[in-house]
Design an enzyme around this catalytic site. Sequence first.
Site, mmCIF file in Angstrom:
data_model
loop_
_atom_site.group_PDB
_atom_site.id
_atom_site.type_symbol
_atom_site.label_atom_id
_atom_site.label_comp_id
_atom_site.label_asym_id
_atom_site.label_seq_id
_atom_site.Cartn_x
_atom_site.Cartn_y
_atom_site.Cartn_z
ATOM 1 N N CYS A 418 90.628 49.234 15.188
ATOM 2 C CA CYS A 418 90.791 48.554 14.202
ATOM 3 C C CYS A 418 90.978 49.259 12.507
ATOM 4 O O CYS A 418 91.139 49.547 11.577
ATOM 5 C CB CYS A 418 89.709 47.204 13.782
ATOM 6 S SG CYS A 418 88.453 47.116 13.789
ATOM 7 N N HIS A 462 84.886 44.038 13.100
ATOM 8 C CA HIS A 462 86.108 43.935 12.804
ATOM 9 C C HIS A 462 86.564 45.236 11.149
ATOM 10 O O HIS A 462 84.915 44.414 10.193
ATOM 11 C CB HIS A 462 87.108 43.083 13.148
ATOM 12 C CG HIS A 462 88.304 43.399 12.410
ATOM 13 N ND1 HIS A 462 89.356 43.649 13.334
ATOM 14 C CD2 HIS A 462 89.536 42.407 11.410
ATOM 15 C CE1 HIS A 462 90.829 44.187 12.932
ATOM 16 N NE2 HIS A 462 91.106 43.057 11.987
ATOM 17 N N ASP A 478 95.150 42.800 6.458
ATOM 18 C CA ASP A 478 94.982 43.002 7.750
ATOM 19 C C ASP A 478 95.286 44.365 8.130
ATOM 20 O O ASP A 478 96.682 43.990 9.576
ATOM 21 C CB ASP A 478 94.371 42.330 8.927
ATOM 22 C CG ASP A 478 93.745 42.700 9.885
ATOM 23 O OD1 ASP A 478 93.471 43.731 10.305
ATOM 24 O OD2 ASP A 478 92.649 42.056 10.334
#
Lengths: 673, 306
Positions: A418, A462, A478
């Site tokens: 991520c 994250h 995202d």
Amino acid sequence: MTSYQIPRNSLAWMLLAQVAVSAPHIVRLPIWITLVCVACGLWRIMVYQGRWNYPSRWVKVALAIFGFAGIPLGYDKLTGVEPAIALLIVAFFLKLLEMHHKQDAYVVILLGYFVAITEFLFFQSIPYTIYMFFSVLLITTALIGLHQTKTHIQPMRTFRTAAILLGQALPLMIVLFVLFPRISPLWTVPLQSSMGRTGVTDSMSPGDIASLAQSDELAFRVTFDGQVPRNRQLYWRGLVLSEFDGKTWTTSNGLVQRGVWRSNQDQPPWVDAIEMRGEEFSYNIVLEATQQNWLFALTMPEVPQNNKLVVLAHYNIASRIPIRNTLRYQLTSHLGSVLSRELNDYWKGQYTKIPLYSNPRTQVLAKKMLTEASSSREYIDDVLRMYNQQEFIYTLKPPLLGRNSIDEFIIDSKKGFCEHYASSFVFMMRAAGIPARVVVGYQGGEYNPRGNYFSVRQFDAHAWTEVWLKDQGWVRFDPTSAVAPERIERGLEAAVEDENTFLFDSPLSIFRYRQLLWLTDLRLQLDAIGHYWDAWVVGYTPETQMSLLSKYLGDMDKQKIYFLMLGVFFAILGTIGVFILSKRSSAVLRPAEIEYLKFCRILEKKGYRRHHGEGPNDFAARVSLSLPSLRDEINSVTKAYIEAVYVNEVEADLLSLKKAVRVVRFKSLASVD
Amino acid sequence: MQDVIQKTITQIGTVVLGKEHQIKLALTCLISGGHLLIEDLPGMGKTTLSQTLAKVLGLSFNRIQFTSDLLPADILGISVFEKETSRFTFHPGPIFNQLILADEINRATPKSQSALLEAMEERQVTIEGETRKLPSPFFVIATQNPNSQAGTFPLPESQLDRFLMRIQLGYPDPASERILMKGVDRRILLKKLDSIVDLSTLNELQSEGRRVKVSDSLLDYVQRLVAYTRGAPEFAYGLSPRGALALLSCAKTWAFIDGRTHVVPEDVQAILPGVVEHRLRETADIQGHGGSALAQRLLSQVDIIG
């Protein structure tokens, strides 16, 4: 010198207790300290068996030097908790060789209690607590053994006595725990940072979060009041990173310095720029110690009326002091809030800043895509589509990247976790002149139906992004969801199912065995217990105490708590006392005996005390010799008493006894001799 | 009845000088129907006291001198083959008497000791398969030297428990000793004594003694004493119910000898050392002779009103 030999029973328990209380510390102790401790223990046993003598002064000095020298050699710095505890433990064991008197044994035992407490500086979980109870039990057994005769040879009976004693102390312990006025610590214990959990930090380089995702340690637990959001809404916002050096993202120090707001201060303009909107969720977070300041929340929380929490200019919240213990806080978030509809040029400049010559290929790519797009919104979609449609892979094992990390990722490897996606996305935005920033925190969490809460663990860490759009303020994007939507919907484990890398460094982690249903069930059950423990025992802070007591007892202040504690404390002691006393005088005194005791008190005032166990006739004879003036009266009382208690046991005798006692009282008052 | 007792005490007092308390204790023990153990150094008048008691109480008396080679048959008796009748006839041993003086009981081997002690408990003996009753009343007065002396077999606790009382005589006071030295030989004196009590009187004394009143308050006191021995850490073990009963029956007899029909705490206190000393052991010294210190502790720690 005939030296004092501590009872065998006590010595055995003492050594056992010493091992028990220091065992958890051993992993943190340098090896030679352990060796010195073992040597002291063995020497003591030899002394007890009479094979060796007490060590001479020089041996003791040598052992002490060896032990104390180990401390600076074993630790980087001498300040801090760990070297101090090492020192304590060395002293604790060296004292064994100096136990010449009973007082010395007391010192060892008291040190034992102290060493037992120190373990809580590191861990406060239930298993440790149970273990510490056990250690304290062993020390108490040694203490009791110290007061038994040398010939006492039933160690288990001593242990039982200690267990009973501790059991009896338990109610008082609970009272003290709940009611003792809690004060915030006057000093903070300088734990070495290596000891604290790391979790999310204030800088992010490629690979940071991927390595964090190898841990199944708990980050925090959340309980929602009422409505629960969907999994993809669970973005636990922590830190905002806006400075980029080509590889690493960091927070902007200047911004943190300027943008701090407490609820009791006037609202700065950036706080006014918050528009609370959308679905409202109220929740309670129990955060494990992080040694850092920031807290996690769903965007955007209402600012809590609590002077311990502050709001930072990035619209994240933080604690004023580093979180060294479990922290509990309550928030209400509005998930559709609009943050900062307006952004002035200075800030626009800040949020579009990239190092001039870093990642040139990406800069070129961004320029090219921007010219192809008609609006910035379309550009954003194009970039997301690029992640989605080109051969980007979401992986826990991304290749290592060099200086121009984003170039290498976007154009060459296309394999990332991520942070790679968030980092490159923000870079692409900034390269195109769109204000953007990286947000790190946690996403998702595991719902525990046993305790009705979410557990968020380190592998839920994250990184995502926020892009500022005109009229919409900061909007969350995202990029990871473009590559691996299952990460957001179902969590990391589902996202990396194919490559089978979930927790691959910890083969024994219980989370790797989710297919075993009973194990999962057991884990959830234990986790729920741990949750209540953290929430109500470890997280029992002065504020929690106040609010708990106020809930049941109305308004509370420190003084009231103090009186309440003393009241309950003495009520318990009083109950025990009454119980003991009532047990002792199982035979209630007979009226005649009460009368006779009155008579004894009269004579006691005159200086003639009846000895414990002295019979009435003996007493009368003894006193009559020195008090001839009262001889007849004393004799008549004695006679009446014997008649009443030993001969007849009838009421009539009681009357004559009372009369006789009255006469004595009168005469003794009249005559002062 | 009271006259008889007083006369008995005075009579014995003419032979055993200056030991009125011990004489009363011994008498208490016998009237209570128990066996008596006298423990003291040699030559303190143990034998004289028991002989005098036998004579005054009008009991048939025999003395067994315990030695290390004494056999059970020497105590109990033996069957001997007789030529004339061509049969075995039983020749009863010295135990078939109303009052036995087992002198220096701790000099004999445990085997012989237990032959006597069994007879004491059962009041009958079984020899060659035939059970024979011992005469009634049956008293044993055993004497022993303190165990620390050489060549002794100390009696185990279980056998000490068979004796209702253990008393010590102690040195006589100077005045009594002077009379003793000036006067005639005790043995001659003993022969001149008349028996004052006969069998029926003795029975009567015993039943009178049992009728002495014990109030609840006094029972409480005795129970507190017993409970203290069981609870306090310095006592290796507490008094048995048999010990408690012994305390009570001796206290009753003591009160009776004192001419009362009720027991007062002083009665219990008077007989307590004699009754409990040999039944108690110190925790710190379980083999030793801490009994008398423990008895004193018991008396000073337990109050008469509780």
